[in-house]
Design a protein around this motif. Sequence first.
Motif, PDB file in Angstrom:
ATOM      1  N   ALA A 183      34.576 -28.508  27.165  1.00 47.15           N
ATOM      2  CA  ALA A 183      35.468 -28.314  28.281  1.00 47.15           C
ATOM      3  C   ALA A 183      34.310 -27.691  28.784  1.00 47.15           C
ATOM      4  O   ALA A 183      34.554 -28.552  30.495  1.00 47.15           O
ATOM      5  CB  ALA A 183      36.336 -26.362  28.220  1.00 47.15           C
ATOM      6  N   ILE A 184      33.281 -28.042  28.515  1.00 45.13           N
ATOM      7  CA  ILE A 184      31.854 -27.948  29.594  1.00 45.13           C
ATOM      8  C   ILE A 184      31.762 -29.683  29.346  1.00 45.13           C
ATOM      9  O   ILE A 184      31.272 -30.578  30.441  1.00 45.13           O
ATOM     10  CB  ILE A 184      30.945 -27.223  29.268  1.00 45.13           C
ATOM     11  N   ASN A 186      33.319 -32.913  28.768  1.00 43.61           N
ATOM     12  CA  ASN A 186      34.177 -33.257  29.368  1.00 43.61           C
ATOM     13  C   ASN A 186      35.041 -32.267  30.790  1.00 43.61           C
ATOM     14  O   ASN A 186      36.067 -33.512  30.479  1.00 43.61           O
ATOM     15  CB  ASN A 186      35.578 -33.444  28.064  1.00 43.61           C
ATOM     16  N   LYS A 187      34.416 -31.814  31.481  1.00 39.30           N
ATOM     17  CA  LYS A 187      34.532 -31.499  32.485  1.00 39.30           C
ATOM     18  C   LYS A 187      34.850 -32.187  33.759  1.00 39.30           C
ATOM     19  O   LYS A 187      33.562 -33.487  33.913  1.00 39.30           O
ATOM     20  CB  LYS A 187      33.539 -30.610  33.050  1.00 39.30           C
ATOM     21  N   LEU A 191      29.564 -29.564  36.698  1.00 36.93           N
ATOM     22  CA  LEU A 191      29.446 -28.336  36.345  1.00 36.93           C
ATOM     23  C   LEU A 191      28.744 -27.584  36.726  1.00 36.93           C
ATOM     24  O   LEU A 191      28.116 -27.102  38.182  1.00 36.93           O
ATOM     25  CB  LEU A 191      28.317 -28.425  34.708  1.00 36.93           C
ATOM     26  N   GLU A 195      27.629 -23.597  33.755  1.00 35.44           N
ATOM     27  CA  GLU A 195      27.895 -24.272  32.407  1.00 35.44           C
ATOM     28  C   GLU A 195      26.621 -25.133  32.351  1.00 35.44           C
ATOM     29  O   GLU A 195      26.607 -25.987  31.088  1.00 35.44           O
ATOM     30  CB  GLU A 195      29.166 -25.199  32.674  1.00 35.44           C
ATOM     31  N   TYR A 267      34.364 -38.867  35.781  1.00 36.35           N
ATOM     32  CA  TYR A 267      33.787 -37.900  37.393  1.00 36.35           C
ATOM     33  C   TYR A 267      33.188 -39.410  37.866  1.00 36.35           C
ATOM     34  O   TYR A 267      33.569 -39.175  39.074  1.00 36.35           O
ATOM     35  CB  TYR A 267      33.149 -37.068  37.152  1.00 36.35           C
TER      36      TYR A 267
END
Length: 361
Positions: A183-184, A186-187, A191, A195, A267
């Motif tokens: 979850a971190i 591929n956020k 962050l 995170e 991102y």
Amino acid sequence: MKTISLRDLVIGEVLGQDAYGPQGQLLLTRGTLLRASHIQRLRALGIEEVAVGLDAAPPGAAASRGALAAQDAKSQAFSRAFDAGQAVVREFMERVAAGRPVDSAEARESIDLIYPQVVASHNVLRQLGQLRSKDEYTLQHSVAVSIMGVKIGQLLGLAEPELKEVGLAGLLHDVGKCRIPSAILNKPGRLTAEEFAEMKKHAVYGYQAMKAMGLGASAVALAVLQHHEREDGSGYPLKLPSPRLHLYAKILAVADCFDAMTSDRVYSPRKPALLAAQEILREVGSTLDAAVTRRFVQYVVDLAVGSQARLSNGEAGTIVLVDPEEPARPLVQVQRRFIDLRQRRDLVLEDVRLQTESRGR
Ligand SMILES: [Fe+2]
Ligand SMILES: [Fe+2]
């Protein structure tokens, strides 16, 4: 375009056709602005004549079938090495995540495949561009950092055993990410502070994995631990300043930043190589090593000459000259006009194709 003897070749001429070595390896691409080092290299390889000057003939049209076939075989070998590298990183990350033992012998084997491809390939960025896909970012990034690390080491004059160490460190530099929650990892946004603190642990996790495989006191382990340290002490995990950083870590830092910028991320879209070169150049004097960064920027600049570029006003042309101090603002030839991006500050490079166009695919 005319063919001239190497004896009559002078610096500043533009190569009219790709130049191949005795084994069919690509030495220089069409459009390269010849420098003294290029001419020396051609001489050293026994090349007797080259085509100079660009005209309207389709690029590569006169290249022999043999040269193209050799190029294909070379691309396949590069592709196999790329896949082998990914397989090793995947295996290592799975084992480390499961707490199972890892053995460096397998990783060394894949470096034995990667190393000869990188040192023999003039344009590793083009090869990488052809192999990258959108999935498996961490695996592909690891192999790319390994390949660029070996290339940078080669440009700096390191010997084979050192280059293989840099390659091994590059391949394994982010293995510690297997212990970071996905979850971190591929956020798709920024962050949070917590995170990011968690993410930073991957350098230490990677170092622990190197220790577990018996590489604890090695330069490889140090490079893995230090690849996010910065010259001014602003990096992590130990905030070490420049004199305490291993050369391999400095090399990996440059390769790591450059690859992150030139890859599509969740991102942010990838940047053209010349814009990424400009950005890493901006870090000289603060976060990245000057000698390592400048040598790599010069490499990117040399590859960009002769490449196709698209500008923000929609026009497209050929890059004919790049100032290594300002790589993002080259001189671009659009048909018969020259557009100097150092003068035209209203324009930016939108895309650069670091390939020599048609190669029959
Ligand atoms: Fe990292
Ligand atoms: Fe990385």
